[in-house]
Design an enzyme around this catalytic site. Structure first.
Site, mmCIF file in Angstrom:
data_model
loop_
_atom_site.group_PDB
_atom_site.id
_atom_site.type_symbol
_atom_site.label_atom_id
_atom_site.label_comp_id
_atom_site.label_asym_id
_atom_site.label_seq_id
_atom_site.Cartn_x
_atom_site.Cartn_y
_atom_site.Cartn_z
ATOM 1 N N ASN A 125 0.732 -1.183 -0.134
ATOM 2 C CA ASN A 125 0.075 -0.111 0.044
ATOM 3 C C ASN A 125 0.862 1.177 0.053
ATOM 4 O O ASN A 125 1.541 1.759 0.927
ATOM 5 C CB ASN A 125 -0.835 -0.122 1.339
ATOM 6 C CG ASN A 125 -1.916 1.104 1.534
ATOM 7 O OD1 ASN A 125 -1.825 2.165 0.420
ATOM 8 N ND2 ASN A 125 -2.277 1.435 2.538
ATOM 9 N N LYS A 133 0.202 4.160 -0.169
ATOM 10 C CA LYS A 133 -0.508 5.389 0.343
ATOM 11 C C LYS A 133 -0.293 6.633 -0.761
ATOM 12 O O LYS A 133 -0.136 6.416 -2.030
ATOM 13 C CB LYS A 133 -0.238 5.623 1.596
ATOM 14 C CG LYS A 133 -0.139 4.479 2.539
ATOM 15 C CD LYS A 133 0.295 4.661 3.911
ATOM 16 C CE LYS A 133 -0.305 3.330 4.695
ATOM 17 N NZ LYS A 133 0.245 3.441 6.338
ATOM 18 N N HIS A 146 -9.469 1.079 5.349
ATOM 19 C CA HIS A 146 -7.866 1.420 5.692
ATOM 20 C C HIS A 146 -8.251 2.558 6.938
ATOM 21 O O HIS A 146 -9.126 3.523 6.983
ATOM 22 C CB HIS A 146 -7.061 2.030 4.873
ATOM 23 C CG HIS A 146 -5.678 1.994 5.308
ATOM 24 N ND1 HIS A 146 -5.267 3.083 6.134
ATOM 25 C CD2 HIS A 146 -4.617 1.179 5.409
ATOM 26 C CE1 HIS A 146 -4.161 2.935 6.611
ATOM 27 N NE2 HIS A 146 -3.605 1.670 6.133
ATOM 28 N N GLU A 148 -6.714 4.724 7.876
ATOM 29 C CA GLU A 148 -6.386 6.400 7.482
ATOM 30 C C GLU A 148 -7.700 7.064 6.795
ATOM 31 O O GLU A 148 -8.139 7.870 7.027
ATOM 32 C CB GLU A 148 -5.281 6.566 6.355
ATOM 33 C CG GLU A 148 -3.974 6.307 7.488
ATOM 34 C CD GLU A 148 -2.782 5.693 6.815
ATOM 35 O OE1 GLU A 148 -2.857 5.791 5.400
ATOM 36 O OE2 GLU A 148 -2.087 5.241 7.164
ATOM 37 N N GLU A 165 -4.927 -4.481 11.064
ATOM 38 C CA GLU A 165 -3.716 -3.360 10.917
ATOM 39 C C GLU A 165 -4.083 -2.625 12.374
ATOM 40 O O GLU A 165 -4.934 -1.516 12.365
ATOM 41 C CB GLU A 165 -3.826 -2.428 9.837
ATOM 42 C CG GLU A 165 -3.715 -3.244 8.760
ATOM 43 C CD GLU A 165 -2.980 -2.249 7.343
ATOM 44 O OE1 GLU A 165 -2.302 -2.284 6.866
ATOM 45 O OE2 GLU A 165 -3.812 -0.759 7.418
ATOM 46 N N GLY A 174 2.905 2.945 10.603
ATOM 47 C CA GLY A 174 3.927 4.144 10.506
ATOM 48 C C GLY A 174 4.613 4.392 11.724
ATOM 49 O O GLY A 174 5.203 5.393 11.516
ATOM 50 N N SER A 189 4.053 -1.557 10.369
ATOM 51 C CA SER A 189 5.326 -1.665 10.352
ATOM 52 C C SER A 189 6.008 -3.000 10.022
ATOM 53 O O SER A 189 7.092 -3.335 10.737
ATOM 54 C CB SER A 189 5.841 -0.958 11.777
ATOM 55 O OG SER A 189 5.489 0.422 11.974
HETATM 56 P P1 13P Z 1 3.251 0.827 7.523
HETATM 57 O O1 13P Z 1 3.828 -0.525 7.009
HETATM 58 O O2 13P Z 1 3.938 2.067 7.151
HETATM 59 O O3 13P Z 1 3.273 0.758 9.185
HETATM 60 O O4 13P Z 1 1.541 0.954 7.144
HETATM 61 C C1 13P Z 1 0.706 -0.333 7.182
HETATM 62 C C2 13P Z 1 -0.278 0.121 6.554
HETATM 63 O O5 13P Z 1 -1.157 0.995 6.791
HETATM 64 C C3 13P Z 1 -0.418 -0.761 5.354
HETATM 65 O O6 13P Z 1 -1.930 -0.605 4.863
#
Ligand code: 13P
Length: 255
Positions: A9, A11, A97, A99, A169, A175, A215
């Site tokens: 992903n 983003k 997600h 976010e 997640e 992140g 992560s």
């Molecule tokens: P990170 O791997 O950057 O922590 O993000 C995970 C994520 O949100 C994947 O959708």
């Protein structure tokens, strides 16, 4: 035997040139690998999906989008319909997600409509769930994830639920560099599978891939991926550098 999936992903990252370079490097990095039961999925920003899909025609990966509209094609300025994504060769859509839930106020009701749009247009939803830190601290993570599944997914019938991929997640691990321990992740994945089994039966639950995200990096991917209920990863930061992503792909055993 359920599928193993490593999905990147991206983003909201990468210029056109950078995206082209990264897709190229990942595609070539896996070009000579024989995957038996493992699928690699790239989820770049919408703008680059067609480019990724063009590569995917010649290489062994699939393309996903990071979100889709809850509406069919029509007068919805700025939106992308599932039908449009499908028409350029997209096969997966991340839905829900954290976010999107946090920054764009996507409710369970909106998410279930997005799941419907994906399924109607032959896209596989990668349905995300996961708790915030305060919920984990209060030891309410199972209650919260259980509710996310019930509200966003469990209205589906048996036939449709088998077309869904679930991604756990934990928001506190996204992140942040802080990963759920393999045991914390396994415990939640087992819970999710048990919820699926309770609603749809053991046979159905056994076939649904449950991915871990938060992560994941080359140094911890192996320990997460050997857990019995972790069927792959949804990778954010670790998918933005080809060398890291290729190592994470390698860490998922393909059997
Ligand atoms: P990170 O791997 O950057 O922590 O993000 C995970 C994520 O949100 C994947 O959708």
């Amino acid at each position: 035997m359920r599928k193993k999936i490593i999905a990147g992903n991206w983003k909201m990252n990468k210029t056109f040139e950078e995206a082209n370079g990264l897709i190229n490097e990942v595609a070539k990095g896996i070009a000579n690998k024989e995957f038996f039961n493992k699928e690699v999925v790239l989820c770049p920003p919408f703008l680059y999906t067609e480019m990724a899909a063009d590569f995917a025609d010649d290489y062994n990966f699939s393309v996903g989008v990071q979100d889709i509209s809850q509406y069919p094609m029509g007068a919805y300025t700025g939106e992308i319909a599932a039908e449009m994504a499908r028409s350029v060769g997209v096969q997966y859509s991340i839905i829900g997600h954290s976010e999107r839930r946090s920054y764009f106020n996507e409710t369970d009701d909106i998410l279930s409509r997005k799941v419907d749009m994906a399924l109607e247009n032959e896209l596989t939803p990668i349905f995300c769930c996961g708790e915030h830190l305060d919920v984990r601290k209060a030891d309410k993570q199972f209650k919260v994830v259980g509710e996310q599944l019930t509200e966003g997914l469990f209205y589906l019938d048996k036939k449709d639920i088998t077309r869904v991929v679930v991604a756990y997640e934990p928001v506190w691990a996204i992140g942040t560099g802080e990963t759920a321990s393999p045991l914390q992740a396994q415990e939640m994945h087992e819970f999710i599978r048990n919820q699926l089994a309770g609603k749809y039966g053991e046979d159905v639950a056994a076939e649904i891939p449950i991915l871990y995200g938060g992560s994941v990096k080359p140094s911890n991917a192996h320990d997460l991926f050997i857990q019995p209920d972790i069927d792959g990863g949804l990778i954010g930061g670790g998918s933005l550098k080809s060398q890291d992503f290729l190592q994470i792909i390698e860490a998922m055993k393909d059997e």
